[in-house]
Design a protein around this motif. Structure first.
Motif, PDB file in Angstrom:
ATOM      1  N   ARG A 181       0.815  -1.217   0.000  1.00  0.00           N
ATOM      2  CA  ARG A 181       0.000   0.000   0.000  1.00  0.00           C
ATOM      3  C   ARG A 181       0.853   1.275   0.000  1.00  0.00           C
ATOM      4  O   ARG A 181       0.334   2.369  -0.159  1.00  0.00           O
ATOM      5  CB  ARG A 181      -0.922  -0.010   1.218  1.00  0.00           C
ATOM      6  CG  ARG A 181      -0.201   0.148   2.514  1.00  0.00           C
ATOM      7  CD  ARG A 181      -1.096  -0.096   3.729  1.00  0.00           C
ATOM      8  NE  ARG A 181      -1.280  -1.534   3.964  1.00  0.00           N
ATOM      9  CZ  ARG A 181      -2.003  -2.023   4.968  1.00  0.00           C
ATOM     10  NH1 ARG A 181      -2.634  -1.206   5.801  1.00  0.00           N
ATOM     11  NH2 ARG A 181      -2.117  -3.329   5.135  1.00  0.00           N
ATOM     12  N   GLU A 182       2.159   1.120   0.237  1.00  0.00           N
ATOM     13  CA  GLU A 182       3.042   2.301   0.333  1.00  0.00           C
ATOM     14  C   GLU A 182       3.808   2.598  -0.949  1.00  0.00           C
ATOM     15  O   GLU A 182       4.565   3.577  -1.004  1.00  0.00           O
ATOM     16  CB  GLU A 182       4.026   2.119   1.497  1.00  0.00           C
ATOM     17  CG  GLU A 182       3.330   2.006   2.837  1.00  0.00           C
ATOM     18  CD  GLU A 182       4.236   2.402   3.995  1.00  0.00           C
ATOM     19  OE1 GLU A 182       5.098   3.294   3.814  1.00  0.00           O
ATOM     20  OE2 GLU A 182       4.084   1.821   5.080  1.00  0.00           O
ATOM     21  N   TRP A 184       2.930   3.791  -3.742  1.00  0.00           N
ATOM     22  CA  TRP A 184       2.588   5.102  -4.313  1.00  0.00           C
ATOM     23  C   TRP A 184       3.389   6.222  -3.668  1.00  0.00           C
ATOM     24  O   TRP A 184       4.066   6.995  -4.347  1.00  0.00           O
ATOM     25  CB  TRP A 184       1.082   5.338  -4.180  1.00  0.00           C
ATOM     26  CG  TRP A 184       0.695   6.792  -4.284  1.00  0.00           C
ATOM     27  CD1 TRP A 184       0.288   7.613  -3.272  1.00  0.00           C
ATOM     28  CD2 TRP A 184       0.706   7.601  -5.469  1.00  0.00           C
ATOM     29  NE1 TRP A 184       0.034   8.873  -3.744  1.00  0.00           N
ATOM     30  CE2 TRP A 184       0.281   8.894  -5.094  1.00  0.00           C
ATOM     31  CE3 TRP A 184       1.026   7.367  -6.802  1.00  0.00           C
ATOM     32  CZ2 TRP A 184       0.168   9.950  -5.999  1.00  0.00           C
ATOM     33  CZ3 TRP A 184       0.921   8.418  -7.710  1.00  0.00           C
ATOM     34  CH2 TRP A 184       0.491   9.690  -7.303  1.00  0.00           C
ATOM     35  N   HIS A 185       3.366   6.292  -2.328  1.00  0.00           N
ATOM     36  CA  HIS A 185       4.043   7.437  -1.711  1.00  0.00           C
ATOM     37  C   HIS A 185       5.564   7.284  -1.770  1.00  0.00           C
ATOM     38  O   HIS A 185       6.287   8.269  -1.908  1.00  0.00           O
ATOM     39  CB  HIS A 185       3.534   7.708  -0.295  1.00  0.00           C
ATOM     40  CG  HIS A 185       4.220   6.938   0.776  1.00  0.00           C
ATOM     41  ND1 HIS A 185       5.410   7.331   1.350  1.00  0.00           N
ATOM     42  CD2 HIS A 185       3.906   5.780   1.389  1.00  0.00           C
ATOM     43  CE1 HIS A 185       5.784   6.454   2.267  1.00  0.00           C
ATOM     44  NE2 HIS A 185       4.891   5.501   2.308  1.00  0.00           N
ATOM     45  N   ILE A 195       3.778   7.839 -12.238  1.00  0.00           N
ATOM     46  CA  ILE A 195       3.635   6.667 -11.377  1.00  0.00           C
ATOM     47  C   ILE A 195       2.262   6.042 -11.571  1.00  0.00           C
ATOM     48  O   ILE A 195       1.241   6.731 -11.577  1.00  0.00           O
ATOM     49  CB  ILE A 195       3.800   7.062  -9.896  1.00  0.00           C
ATOM     50  CG1 ILE A 195       5.123   7.793  -9.705  1.00  0.00           C
ATOM     51  CG2 ILE A 195       3.712   5.840  -8.979  1.00  0.00           C
ATOM     52  CD1 ILE A 195       5.222   8.518  -8.379  1.00  0.00           C
ATOM     53  N   VAL A 197       0.140   2.676 -10.010  1.00  0.00           N
ATOM     54  CA  VAL A 197       0.124   1.523  -9.117  1.00  0.00           C
ATOM     55  C   VAL A 197      -1.105   0.691  -9.449  1.00  0.00           C
ATOM     56  O   VAL A 197      -2.199   1.228  -9.626  1.00  0.00           O
ATOM     57  CB  VAL A 197       0.056   1.956  -7.634  1.00  0.00           C
ATOM     58  CG1 VAL A 197      -0.008   0.731  -6.719  1.00  0.00           C
ATOM     59  CG2 VAL A 197       1.255   2.831  -7.275  1.00  0.00           C
ATOM     60  N   PHE A 263       0.867  -5.577  -5.121  1.00  0.00           N
ATOM     61  CA  PHE A 263       0.824  -4.259  -5.751  1.00  0.00           C
ATOM     62  C   PHE A 263       2.006  -4.133  -6.707  1.00  0.00           C
ATOM     63  O   PHE A 263       3.129  -4.465  -6.332  1.00  0.00           O
ATOM     64  CB  PHE A 263       0.900  -3.151  -4.697  1.00  0.00           C
ATOM     65  CG  PHE A 263      -0.338  -3.073  -3.834  1.00  0.00           C
ATOM     66  CD1 PHE A 263      -1.357  -2.184  -4.132  1.00  0.00           C
ATOM     67  CD2 PHE A 263      -0.503  -3.922  -2.744  1.00  0.00           C
ATOM     68  CE1 PHE A 263      -2.503  -2.120  -3.355  1.00  0.00           C
ATOM     69  CE2 PHE A 263      -1.647  -3.867  -1.956  1.00  0.00           C
ATOM     70  CZ  PHE A 263      -2.657  -2.969  -2.267  1.00  0.00           C
TER      71      PHE A 263
END
Lengths: 271, 271
Positions: A181-182, A184-185, A195, A197, A263
């Motif tokens: 879940r991280e 992206w950041h 970007i 995801v 992901f």
């Protein structure tokens, strides 16, 4: 010896190497179908481990020159053997640490990273190091799991407890099993562009016997692998552990269901 | 008045009707792209509510005759208005309870059911009742969410607590907000054939501003809607509630991510 090397949460046994190869082959379609590099391009695979993803990469991009690195000489030896057994000739191997990449800036057209970030104490720093060796406009791709995505029927508190043990052990050695879940950041923070995801969900029920076998041999086997440290460190009572594992297997019976989400993130270095 | 009718967990306000229409329009592609019924076929939509899915169904299958039922006359009145405002003429409405369907056996070629089972005390019985009015070989389709699939960054214990309040309130009135994962066994247990379940994941991050708005206006709004009963029943302290909601909104900021999985299941009545 680097602390990441020493503390690889799943160990480096033959059985774990087998699990990794099985996992890679079962998930190849889901995770790799959209990764293909052009003829003549230079690709860096970071943390190739025993070469489980390397052979898929090399076959999908037969004209690309792949350089696969890992911090463990032992894993590299296994990876070399595996790649040569598969008859692939477009991969070279090199021992290297992601934080100290032994390449000139802007060496590679593409970078591919699968199941590494979850093990790193400073994933953002690793992204910045990788960006240095990527040419402007080059692409980078990450694939990571996220153990918080495990969803199953019948539901069970103890099953969640044993999964949480794995998450906690990852954390104790500086990793993060909830990193999917991280992506992206992390990619934004590292300054990548364009970007994208995408979550990739594995779903298993009685109508997909092969996926159900995958749940047993990949996910549940991985959780079972940390029984020793989980109990030794007092993260869980023996009885709870046993029930949790039993309940996970219960989800692979005829009426059960099991879902897990990976992901995949891609982006570019600014041109 | 039926207990399900009285106890619809989200209420029947104008604001809730708006939320449902917004949700249906945002999720139409994800959930409906593979639902299309042939010219002349008779389709039963069970629990049409305010008609949020009905208009999508009717547009996707302009030649099918759709019969949409709901237990609430009030919702049906809204649904009729909505469908006629959209200029659709292939839908008729009827007040009916899924457990006592006022149709002859084997009346319909297809049945479509969206976001109903989560509200029913006996979903399996409802499947059996629906099967009765489906012709042999006819198809049935279910779409349900599963609140246990919510996965987000930054993670937050309090955010999970407020979601759990919604799950618990569903359960208290006989429903099950974790029913997505159960579609496989419910359809098997009801004796449907050729069952296929597919998870449909909604993923929102800063590169998808429209999805991020959807998370706020659909999911978080739905959770916020049960603040009153959650606090009145002592499921949560006010302070925890406020932090949980704040943390959910936090996942919709620039570096946040949010995932939610719906499940769609299709099958046939034996020929």
């Amino acid at each position: 010896m680097n602390s990441r090397y020493k503390s690889y949460v799943h160990g480096r046994s033959d059985r774990e190497a087998e699990r990794l190869h099985y996992q890679a082959s079962k998930l190849a379609g889901l995770l790799h179908h959209d990764t293909c590099y052009p003829e003549g391009n230079r690709v860096l695979e970071v943390a190739c481990g025993v070469g489980a993803q390397t052979t898929i990469l090399a076959r999908n991009s037969p004209g690309a020159e792949i350089v696969s690195i890992d911090i463990s000489e032992e894993s590299l030896a296994r990876a070399k053997l595996h790649v040569s057994q598969e008859g692939l000739t477009n991969v070279t191997f090199r021992q290297a640490d992601v934080y100290h990449l032994p390449f000139w800036p802007e060496t590679f057209d593409h970078i591919f990273v699968c199941f590494l970030l979850e093990h790193l104490p400073d994933p953002l720093l690793s992204l910045k190091c990788m960006k240095e060796v990527l040419r402007p406009g080059g692409t980078i791709a990450f694939i990571e799991g996220d153990h918080g995505s495990a969803l199953f029927y019948p539901d069970s508190r103890e099953a969640h407890t044993v999964i949480d043990c794995l998450v906690q052990l990852h954390r104790e050695i500086g990793g993060n099993a909830l990193i999917g879940r991280e992506l992206w950041h992390l990619m934004s923070d590292a300054g990548f562009m364009n970007i994208a995801v995408s979550p990739r969900i594995v779903y298993a029920d009685g109508s997909h016997p092969e996926s159900v076998e995958g749940v047993k041999n990949i996910f549940i086997a991985m959780v079972e692998g940390v029984r020793g440290p989980a109990i030794a460190r007092g993260l869980v009572e023996n009885e709870t552990w046993e029930k949790g594992i039993r309940d996970l297997y219960r989800t692979t019976e005829q009426d059960g269901t099991f879902c897990y989400t990976f992901f995949k993130a891609t982006g570019n270095r600014e041109s």
